[in-house]
Design an enzyme around this catalytic site. Structure first.
Site, PDB file in Angstrom:
ATOM      1  CB  CYS A   1      20.983  -7.330 -37.137  1.00 20.68           C
ATOM      2  SG  CYS A   1      20.999  -6.664 -35.459  1.00 20.68           S
ATOM      3  CB  SER A   2      25.458  -6.502 -38.346  1.00 21.24           C
ATOM      4  OG  SER A   2      24.729  -5.286 -38.386  1.00 21.24           O
ATOM      5  CB  CYS A   3      24.825  -5.941 -32.283  1.00 17.54           C
ATOM      6  SG  CYS A   3      23.090  -5.524 -32.517  1.00 17.54           S
TER       7      CYS A   3
HETATM    8 FE    FE Z   1      22.705  -6.987 -34.287  1.00 18.53          FE
END
Ligand code: FE
Length: 212
Positions: free
Chosen positions: A113-115
């Site tokens: 995702c976008s961690c």
């Molecule tokens: Fe993520």
């Protein structure tokens, strides 16, 4: 490459519409108030910014003991600096630094995702969440880095770190040549968000106009 993903051209506005609808619903149900989201965003835009990461990198460049601790126990090192409250709080859990060195270049992505380590680097840039970037950086990091202006010789190993809720990585870029004797404040100007993700190098000393 792009056609493999089948997402629409205006996906950004579609996402924004979904978020607004969700926010409206949460307000209507009394879960949050109309100012909650803005308050959270304001905090991350004013306190949790790349300025914190720049300070950490500049200290690591000038203090070998700090640099060693930063790699060994990143939260303990961050704790030593005068940074805003909440560095270990939301989106700052399990922050870990990796250091570029001769023969090793580090690149941080989140394949799922976008961690992202918000307290150190601020809010994740839009391209960091892009499925094409995430997929290609995992599959062919060397090619992606070359396209982004970071050509690496064959001897240099590329280490790709996949951030998650369990580990939020950031990169300590290599200190540019010709910066001996520079102050931490001067060095901070050479550290960009991109260099702390690993998609760029720290700016060359000549571009900063400092340090004479
Ligand atoms: Fe993520």
């Amino acid at each position: 490459m792009t056609e493999q993903f089948h997402y629409s051209e205006d996906r950004e506005s579609e996402s924004a519409a979904k978020v607004q609808a969700l926010e409206a619903l949460l307000v209507e149900k009394g879960v949050i108030t109309s100012t909650t989201v803005d308050k959270v965003l304001g905090y991350f835009e004013s306190e949790m910014t790349p300025l914190n990461g720049k300070k950490i990198v500049a200290r690591a460049w000038t203090d070998p003991d700090f640099a060693a601790l930063l790699v060994k126990d990143t939260p303990a090192a961050i704790e030593q600096l005068d940074l805003p409250e909440g560095m270990a709080g939301a989106e700052g859990e399990h922050i870990a630094a990796v250091m570029n060195e001769p023969g090793v270049h580090n690149l941080v992505i989140c394949t799922l995702c976008s961690c992202f380590p918000w307290p150190v680097l601020g809010l994740p840039p839009y391209w960091y969440k892009d499925p094409v970037f995430r997929a290609r950086a995992a599959r062919e990091p060397r090619a992606v880095l070359t396209e982004l202006g970071v050509p690496l010789d064959d001897e240099t190993e590329v280490r790709v770190w996949d951030s998650s809720g369990h580990s939020r990585w950031f990169v300590v870029p290599t200190r540019p040549e010709g910066t001996e004797g520079w102050s931490e404040a001067q060095l901070m100007d050479l550290v960009t968000t991109e260099s702390m993700i690993g998609v760029a190098l720290a700016a060359p000393a000549a571009t900063a106009g400092a340090g004479e």
